[in-house]
Scaffold this motif. Structure first.
Motif, PDB file in Angstrom:
ATOM      1  N   SER A  26      -6.063  -5.086  -4.705  1.00  0.00           N
ATOM      2  CA  SER A  26      -5.413  -5.187  -3.400  1.00  0.00           C
ATOM      3  C   SER A  26      -5.371  -6.629  -2.913  1.00  0.00           C
ATOM      4  O   SER A  26      -4.363  -7.082  -2.362  1.00  0.00           O
ATOM      5  CB  SER A  26      -6.143  -4.311  -2.375  1.00  0.00           C
ATOM      6  OG  SER A  26      -6.083  -2.948  -2.743  1.00  0.00           O
ATOM      7  N   SER A 311      -6.679  -0.027  -0.655  1.00  0.00           N
ATOM      8  CA  SER A 311      -5.564   0.297   0.244  1.00  0.00           C
ATOM      9  C   SER A 311      -5.957   1.278   1.339  1.00  0.00           C
ATOM     10  O   SER A 311      -5.274   1.374   2.362  1.00  0.00           O
ATOM     11  CB  SER A 311      -4.393   0.863  -0.567  1.00  0.00           C
ATOM     12  OG  SER A 311      -4.798   2.026  -1.272  1.00  0.00           O
ATOM     13  N   PRO A 316     -10.007  -3.745   6.309  1.00  0.00           N
ATOM     14  CA  PRO A 316      -8.688  -4.347   6.544  1.00  0.00           C
ATOM     15  C   PRO A 316      -7.791  -3.492   7.435  1.00  0.00           C
ATOM     16  O   PRO A 316      -6.979  -4.038   8.198  1.00  0.00           O
ATOM     17  CB  PRO A 316      -8.103  -4.497   5.132  1.00  0.00           C
ATOM     18  CG  PRO A 316      -8.851  -3.551   4.286  1.00  0.00           C
ATOM     19  CD  PRO A 316     -10.215  -3.452   4.871  1.00  0.00           C
ATOM     20  N   LYS A 317      -7.922  -2.176   7.381  1.00  0.00           N
ATOM     21  CA  LYS A 317      -7.073  -1.316   8.204  1.00  0.00           C
ATOM     22  C   LYS A 317      -7.393  -1.494   9.696  1.00  0.00           C
ATOM     23  O   LYS A 317      -6.505  -1.476  10.543  1.00  0.00           O
ATOM     24  CB  LYS A 317      -7.243   0.152   7.796  1.00  0.00           C
ATOM     25  CG  LYS A 317      -6.578   0.491   6.468  1.00  0.00           C
ATOM     26  CD  LYS A 317      -6.916   1.896   6.011  1.00  0.00           C
ATOM     27  CE  LYS A 317      -6.164   2.944   6.793  1.00  0.00           C
ATOM     28  NZ  LYS A 317      -4.727   2.968   6.468  1.00  0.00           N
ATOM     29  N   GLU A 320      -5.904  -4.813  10.706  1.00  0.00           N
ATOM     30  CA  GLU A 320      -4.450  -4.684  10.781  1.00  0.00           C
ATOM     31  C   GLU A 320      -4.048  -4.034  12.110  1.00  0.00           C
ATOM     32  O   GLU A 320      -3.089  -4.464  12.767  1.00  0.00           O
ATOM     33  CB  GLU A 320      -3.940  -3.858   9.604  1.00  0.00           C
ATOM     34  CG  GLU A 320      -2.429  -3.779   9.525  1.00  0.00           C
ATOM     35  CD  GLU A 320      -1.952  -3.037   8.296  1.00  0.00           C
ATOM     36  OE1 GLU A 320      -0.770  -3.164   7.955  1.00  0.00           O
ATOM     37  OE2 GLU A 320      -2.761  -2.305   7.682  1.00  0.00           O
ATOM     38  N   TYR A 326      -2.989  -7.918   6.467  1.00  0.00           N
ATOM     39  CA  TYR A 326      -3.840  -8.053   5.274  1.00  0.00           C
ATOM     40  C   TYR A 326      -3.764  -9.459   4.666  1.00  0.00           C
ATOM     41  O   TYR A 326      -4.783 -10.080   4.377  1.00  0.00           O
ATOM     42  CB  TYR A 326      -3.418  -6.999   4.247  1.00  0.00           C
ATOM     43  CG  TYR A 326      -4.430  -6.709   3.168  1.00  0.00           C
ATOM     44  CD1 TYR A 326      -4.768  -7.665   2.224  1.00  0.00           C
ATOM     45  CD2 TYR A 326      -5.053  -5.465   3.090  1.00  0.00           C
ATOM     46  CE1 TYR A 326      -5.694  -7.402   1.234  1.00  0.00           C
ATOM     47  CE2 TYR A 326      -5.974  -5.191   2.096  1.00  0.00           C
ATOM     48  CZ  TYR A 326      -6.288  -6.160   1.173  1.00  0.00           C
ATOM     49  OH  TYR A 326      -7.205  -5.894   0.196  1.00  0.00           O
TER      50      TYR A 326
END
Length: 352
Positions: A26, A311, A316-317, A320, A326
């Motif tokens: 990723s 993912s 990271p989510k 975001e 990202y």
């Protein structure tokens, strides 16, 4: 514009070897090739550092004896790169022999800047018992627990533990991540099985009381100027956020980002996450995992200094959802690594 040479270090000797490879895939996908020349380095399950044949694919080199082997040398050199210098290494390593300060110490000795927490905070956060001790000193709530070492494993009294912690309880290896070796215990029979499983992965095992609360996670980014994400909630399908729920079973848990919270709870969770990050001397990044109880109390469960970057990973989510894309996140982590390295190399080491 001069490109930076970025070393992407993945794999490793831990039980999270495969998770590391997914995270690295990723990260590689968003590294801007106009800014960075990428060197892919696979640490095999046996601990060998092997140079991937290209820079476009996360290669599995565990059984590839023909791959060039690398050795870390002092003063920023990796023997086997034909004199090429790496400007920054991203140690995409989860769990032991990677997230626990070992690789960070190696890179410090080699004077290579690296992404993420320093040696001290990496080691402390990996050790769930040490994490609890430090947080308690700062008045941060953690679940009650009992620690057992390897030489004590045959003398553990279930009745005494149950009287202290109640049921259900969780049995965990102290130095593992991704819920590896973690079991939920509801009776004496499952307790013995859980203890045996946990001692397969570590010489120290923690037995912890179960908290009836919502599982909330918050991402923190920065060195001194810290950015905190919106909170997210884990809603496990089976009541336990297991390894499969995190990485293999898409339906194993629901991730609610942002979590449905009133403003007071949201701000309190963010404050606890920041205080935890600072108490444990974290730098660069960390994900703080907490329980929010019905009465509003917040208990810190654990801190991940290199959380998953797949993912479907929360770190990271969450960022975001807080406005940090990202690719921007990876850029900022590289910048933070260089800033810290510059600050630390300016310190005096010769006292006369």
């Amino acid at each position: 514009m001069t490109k930076l040479n970025i070393g992407l270090l993945y794999g490793g000797r831990s039980t999270e070897h495969e998770v590391s490879m997914r995270s690295a895939e990723s990260i590689l996908a968003v590294l801007d090739k106009n800014k960075y020349d990428v060197v892919l380095i696979h640490i095999t399950k046996d601990g060998e550092w092997r140079l991937a044949p290209g820079s476009d694919e996360i290669a599995d080199l565990n059984d590839d004896e023909s791959a060039r082997k690398l050795r870390v040398q002092p003063s920023g050199q990796l023997e086997g790169l034909d004199g090429r210098m790496l400007d920054v290494i991203i140690p995409v390593l989860h769990g032991t022999f990677g997230e626990d300060g070992t690789v960070q110490g190696l890179l410090e000795l080699a004077e290579i800047p690296y992404v993420g927490c320093n040696v001290r905070s990496s080691a402390v956060c990996m050790d769930k018992d040490m994490t609890k001790r430090l947080l308690k000193l700062e008045g941060i709530d953690v679940a009650d627990s009992v620690l057992f070492k390897h030489h004590e494993k045959d003398d553990v009294d279930f009745t005494a533990v149950e009287e202290q912690l109640g049921l259900p309880m969780f049995v965990k290896p102290v130095n593992q991540g991704s819920s590896v070796g973690v079991s939920k215990v509801t009776d004496a029979g499952s307790f013995r099985e859980a203890l045996a499983l946990a001692f397969k992965y570590d010489t120290k095992v923690m037995v912890e009381s179960a908290l009836a609360g919502r599982e909330i996670e918050v991402s923190v980014l920065g060195n001194s100027d810290l950015f905190v994400s919106v909170p997210g909630e884990i809603i496990p399908d089976d009541g336990f956020y297991s390894y499969d729920s995190k990485y293999t079973d898409e339906n194993g848990a629901a991730l609610e980002i942002p979590a449905k919270l009133d403003e007071t709870d949201k701000q309190n969770l963010q404050k606890v996450a920041l205080k935890t990050f600072e108490t444990l001397d974290c730098e660069g990044m960390a994900r703080v995992d907490m329980f929010l109880l019905e009465d509003g109390r917040i208990f810190v469960n654990e801190v991940n200094t290199f959380p998953g970057f797949t993912s479907i990973s929360m770190y990271p989510k969450l960022l975001e959802a807080s406005g940090v894309e990202y690719s921007e996140l990876v850029d900022r982590l590289i910048t933070l690594a260089l800033e810290r390295h510059e600050l630390e190399t300016g310190l005096t080491t010769d006292f006369r």
